[in-house]
Design a protein around this motif. Structure first.
Motif, short mmCIF file in Angstrom:
data_model
loop_
_atom_site.label_atom_id
_atom_site.label_comp_id
_atom_site.label_asym_id
_atom_site.label_seq_id
_atom_site.Cartn_x
_atom_site.Cartn_y
_atom_site.Cartn_z
N UNK A 148 0.83 -1.20 0.00
CA UNK A 148 0.00 0.00 0.00
C UNK A 148 0.87 1.25 0.00
N UNK A 149 0.23 2.37 -0.33
CA UNK A 149 0.91 3.67 -0.36
C UNK A 149 0.24 4.61 0.62
N UNK A 150 1.03 5.45 1.25
CA UNK A 150 0.50 6.41 2.21
C UNK A 150 0.04 7.69 1.50
N UNK A 151 -0.77 7.49 0.48
CA UNK A 151 -1.38 8.59 -0.27
C UNK A 151 -2.86 8.28 -0.39
N UNK A 152 -3.70 9.18 0.08
CA UNK A 152 -5.16 8.98 0.07
C UNK A 152 -5.70 8.66 -1.32
N UNK A 153 -5.16 9.31 -2.36
CA UNK A 153 -5.71 9.16 -3.70
C UNK A 153 -5.14 7.98 -4.47
N UNK A 154 -4.24 7.22 -3.86
CA UNK A 154 -3.68 6.06 -4.52
C UNK A 154 -4.74 4.96 -4.64
N UNK A 155 -4.65 4.18 -5.71
CA UNK A 155 -5.54 3.04 -5.89
C UNK A 155 -5.26 1.99 -4.81
N UNK A 156 -4.05 2.01 -4.24
CA UNK A 156 -3.67 1.07 -3.18
C UNK A 156 -3.33 1.83 -1.91
N UNK A 157 -4.19 2.74 -1.51
CA UNK A 157 -3.95 3.56 -0.31
C UNK A 157 -3.97 2.70 0.95
N UNK A 158 -3.08 3.02 1.88
CA UNK A 158 -3.02 2.31 3.17
C UNK A 158 -4.20 2.68 4.07
N UNK A 159 -4.70 3.88 3.94
CA UNK A 159 -5.68 4.42 4.89
C UNK A 159 -6.92 3.55 5.08
N UNK A 160 -7.54 3.00 4.03
CA UNK A 160 -8.71 2.14 4.28
C UNK A 160 -8.37 0.94 5.18
N UNK A 161 -7.18 0.39 4.99
CA UNK A 161 -6.74 -0.73 5.83
C UNK A 161 -6.56 -0.26 7.27
N UNK A 162 -5.88 0.88 7.48
CA UNK A 162 -5.66 1.39 8.84
C UNK A 162 -7.00 1.71 9.51
N UNK A 163 -7.93 2.33 8.77
CA UNK A 163 -9.24 2.66 9.35
C UNK A 163 -9.97 1.39 9.78
N UNK A 164 -9.93 0.36 8.94
CA UNK A 164 -10.57 -0.91 9.27
C UNK A 164 -9.95 -1.51 10.54
N UNK A 165 -8.63 -1.57 10.60
CA UNK A 165 -7.97 -2.16 11.77
C UNK A 165 -8.28 -1.38 13.05
N UNK A 166 -8.33 -0.06 12.96
CA UNK A 166 -8.68 0.75 14.13
C UNK A 166 -10.12 0.49 14.55
N UNK A 167 -11.00 0.30 13.58
CA UNK A 167 -12.42 0.09 13.88
C UNK A 167 -12.65 -1.27 14.56
N UNK A 168 -12.00 -2.32 14.09
CA UNK A 168 -12.25 -3.65 14.64
C UNK A 168 -11.37 -3.97 15.85
N UNK A 169 -10.33 -3.20 16.04
CA UNK A 169 -9.42 -3.44 17.15
C UNK A 169 -9.59 -2.43 18.25
N UNK A 170 -8.64 -2.42 19.13
CA UNK A 170 -8.61 -1.44 20.21
C UNK A 170 -7.41 -0.54 19.96
N UNK A 171 -7.65 0.72 19.73
CA UNK A 171 -6.59 1.69 19.47
C UNK A 171 -6.15 2.28 20.81
N UNK A 172 -4.94 1.93 21.23
CA UNK A 172 -4.44 2.39 22.53
C UNK A 172 -4.03 3.84 22.53
N UNK A 173 -3.89 4.43 21.35
CA UNK A 173 -3.46 5.82 21.20
C UNK A 173 -2.15 6.07 21.95
N UNK A 174 -1.24 5.10 21.82
CA UNK A 174 0.08 5.22 22.44
C UNK A 174 0.83 6.35 21.75
N UNK A 175 1.49 7.17 22.57
CA UNK A 175 2.27 8.26 22.00
C UNK A 175 3.65 8.29 22.66
N UNK A 176 4.45 9.26 22.30
CA UNK A 176 5.81 9.34 22.82
C UNK A 176 5.90 9.53 24.33
#
Length: 191
Positions: A148-176
């Motif tokens: 996948x590519x980290x570009x929203x307009x790409x035909x193979x954008x990563x974002x739909x995958x990341x959104x799906x994983x965040x939706x079905x999983x638990x996002x800990x919102x871990x930060x620095x």
């Protein structure tokens, strides 16, 4: 000297990096923080690569390895992507972590079961899986599963995958500013 800054007193803790097993105790170690499967259902940990340089990406992955090992979860590797500043090889612009780490190592797999995003979606993304992919995003999620590519307009954008994983999983919102200390009362200190 190095210092760790957390909300708890860590000055007295003896923290060390672990490279290779030093003996039988290390080779047979099972984390006391492992979370066993319930009802035969596997537990997973996924992560999104940092968009920064390789050192940030590498450190994040090493932390995820530790959390997966400590909690007994299967690590789902992200799909191959264009990694910032690692594009000199024009024949291989997309890189996966298997290009840099021995992910098929039997020693590593004993401690951290590892699967690809493709395998995860095959196991769990179907209608009978733990995490069915919603029909309205299925096509875009599946397009991103191996590369996948980290570009929203790409035909193979990563974002739909990341959104799906965040939706079905638990996002800990871990930060620095997040600290993790896996520690248990020391009953036997002859390490």
């Amino acid at each position: 000297p190095a210092r760790i800054s957390c909300d708890v007193d860590v000055d007295g803790l003896q923290l060390a990096y672990w490279n290779n097993p030093q003996g039988i105790r290390d080779r047979n170690f099972v984390s006391p923080f492992r979370s066993e499967e319930k009802n035969g259902k596997s537990k997973y940990i996924t992560f999104e690569s940092d968009h920064g340089g390789w050192n940030n990406v590498r450190m994040a992955l090493e932390i995820v390895f530790i959390i997966a090992a400590a909690t007994g979860r299967t690590l789902v590797m992200p799909p191959d992507q264009n990694l910032y500043l690692l594009r000199a090889d024009k024949n291989k612009i997309q890189r996966g972590f298997g290009d840099f780490y021995p992910l098929d190592s039997p020693g590593l797999k004993k401690i951290v079961p590892i699967i690809s995003t493709e395998e995860f979606l095959r196991r769990e993304g179907g209608s009978n899986g733990q995490f069915p992919i919603p029909a309205d995003s299925r096509e875009k999620v599946l397009k991103a599963q191996s590369y996948c590519q980290n570009r929203e307009k790409s035909d193979k954008a990563c974002h739909p995958l990341w959104y799906y994983l965040r939706e079905v999983g638990y996002d800990t919102k871990i930060n620095g500013g997040t600290c993790f200390i896996f520690d248990s009362p020391a009953e036997n200190t002859d390490y």
